[in-house]
Scaffold this active site. Structure first.
Site, PDB file in Angstrom:
ATOM      1  N   TRP A 141       0.929  -1.332   0.618  1.00 18.01           N
ATOM      2  CA  TRP A 141       0.251  -0.068  -0.285  1.00 18.01           C
ATOM      3  C   TRP A 141       1.234   1.271  -0.121  1.00 18.01           C
ATOM      4  CZ3 TRP A 141       0.309   3.266   4.056  1.00 18.01           C
ATOM      5  CH2 TRP A 141       0.978   3.680   5.790  1.00 18.01           C
ATOM      6  N   GLU A 151      -4.707   7.507  -3.742  1.00 18.13           N
ATOM      7  CA  GLU A 151      -4.722   7.772  -3.098  1.00 18.13           C
ATOM      8  C   GLU A 151      -4.013   9.490  -3.488  1.00 18.13           C
ATOM      9  OE1 GLU A 151      -4.114   7.449   1.028  1.00 18.13           O
ATOM     10  OE2 GLU A 151      -3.956   5.408   1.169  1.00 18.13           O
ATOM     11  N   HIS A 233       7.638   8.041  14.937  1.00 17.05           N
ATOM     12  CA  HIS A 233       7.688   6.929  16.110  1.00 17.05           C
ATOM     13  C   HIS A 233       9.120   5.539  15.991  1.00 17.05           C
ATOM     14  CE1 HIS A 233       2.860   7.671  15.834  1.00 17.05           C
ATOM     15  NE2 HIS A 233       3.511   7.906  17.170  1.00 17.05           N
ATOM     16  N   TYR A 238       4.130   1.102  10.703  1.00 17.25           N
ATOM     17  CA  TYR A 238       5.184   0.234   9.148  1.00 17.25           C
ATOM     18  C   TYR A 238       6.552   0.609   9.208  1.00 17.25           C
ATOM     19  CZ  TYR A 238       3.532   4.401   7.199  1.00 17.25           C
ATOM     20  OH  TYR A 238       3.623   5.347   6.949  1.00 17.25           O
ATOM     21  N   HIS A 242       8.773   7.272   7.577  1.00 15.64           N
ATOM     22  CA  HIS A 242       7.907   8.744   7.846  1.00 15.64           C
ATOM     23  C   HIS A 242       7.266   9.618   8.502  1.00 15.64           C
ATOM     24  CE1 HIS A 242       5.405   4.827  10.047  1.00 15.64           C
ATOM     25  NE2 HIS A 242       4.766   5.754  10.096  1.00 15.64           N
ATOM     26  N   ILE A 243       7.030  10.504   8.577  1.00 14.40           N
ATOM     27  CA  ILE A 243       7.231  11.576   9.680  1.00 14.40           C
ATOM     28  C   ILE A 243       5.490  11.995  10.044  1.00 14.40           C
ATOM     29  CG2 ILE A 243       7.580  13.577   9.984  1.00 14.40           C
ATOM     30  CD1 ILE A 243      10.627  13.036   8.468  1.00 14.40           C
TER      31      ILE A 243
END
Length: 305
Positions: A141, A151, A233, A238, A242-243
């Protein structure tokens, strides 16, 4: 991309199994059920009040039936029903995971948190092998978003380094609860454990870009760079870097920002200047973990503080 009618059919076909957890503070509930015989997780959350409608003196049109419980002098309290409107006054928001895996179910199931101390040895012995099982198709995804245009209509901004989308926990409208996610294109960064001093310029460029672009996107709402909290995190949900980008005034998802879960991007960049070539691979990291998380049963329980 599934069309609206198909989503409606999925939701109408949801069969209740049990409540995984509920939260009185966020006014949310996570429900396990099935759709077409396959596990599904439905999250329902009360929406926040629309400040713009209040300011337009539409409070009376919002109030439906009223039940008075009691009063004391000038103080009155009770219950009321609200007049919902799907566009301007939705009563709740939903998110759906379907088909849901056992990992998803464990993530959303109510459980106890524990603080663990992950040494470099624990990372190599327990966490790193686990991460390898969470790659491949489990990140399909993410690849769809980065490379296949999934998206695309939701994307707020993208450049050669990253793409920003509204987080599914945000309604995408009220900037007081602004919550976005920046997903980088560099798939060699799985978590902060992958970072060393060679990433300082890269992360600094991304940080500065985010602090420029988000205020530009929401200029009419008066968002400024110092109103944005940027963090990552550990452990992440996952393993593709990513931020999280959140309005600093928003505490509705405080669990996402707890010490022992969230690490400010500025602190990461600053630490890398001291950690050198080995970076976070040689740090001992303390964090919270649920006892339903696979890592707990795989061996991180041995590193509980």
């Amino acid at each position: 991309m599934i069309d609206q009618n198909s989503v409606n059919e999925l939701l109408k076909g949801f069969v209740f199994n049990k409540v995984l957890q509920d939260d009185d503070i966020s006014k949310s509930i996570d429900i396990l059920g099935t759709i077409n015989g396959k596990d599904a997780i439905l999250k329902l959350e009360k929406t926040i009040f629309n400040k713009n409608l209040v300011e337009k003196d539409l409070v009376n049109s919002y109030i439906g039936d009223v039940h008075s419980e009691s009063n004391n002098d000038i103080y009155f309290w009770g219950l009321l029903s609200s007049q919902a409107n799907l566009v301007s006054l939705p009563s709740s928001k939903y998110s759906l995971i379907y088909p849901a895996t056992e990992t998803h179910i464990k993530k959303y199931q109510k459980s106890n948190f524990h603080m663990v101390r992950e040494t470099p040895e624990a990372y190599e012995k327990v966490v790193k092998p686990y991460i390898q099982t969470m790659l491949g198709d489990r990140l399909k995804w993410v690849k769809n978003i980065l490379y296949d245009g999934a998206e695309a209509e939701r994307a707020l901004f993208k450049n050669d380094d990253y793409i920003i989308l509204p987080d599914m926990k945000w309604d995408g409208k009220d900037v007081q609860s602004l919550y976005c996610c920046c997903v980088v294109y560099d798939d060699s960064i799985l978590s902060i454990r992958s970072l060393n001093n060679s990433h300082i310029d890269y992360l600094t460029r991304i940080r500065d870009s985010i602090l420029k672009e988000i205020p530009a996107i929401y200029a009419k709402d008066g968002i400024t760079s110092d109103q944005l909290r940027l963090y990552v995190h550990y452990q992440p949900s996952y393993y593709h870097f990513h931020i999280h980008i959140v309005n600093v005034d928003h505490t509705g998802h405080a669990g996402s920002m707890f010490t022992g879960k969230a690490i400010l991007l500025d602190d990461i960049i600053d630490n890398l200047s001291f950690l050198g070539e080995q970076g976070f691979s040689q740090r001992t990291l303390s964090y919270q973990i649920k006892d339903t998380h696979d890592l707990w049963s795989l061996g991180m329980s041995d590193y509980a503080i």
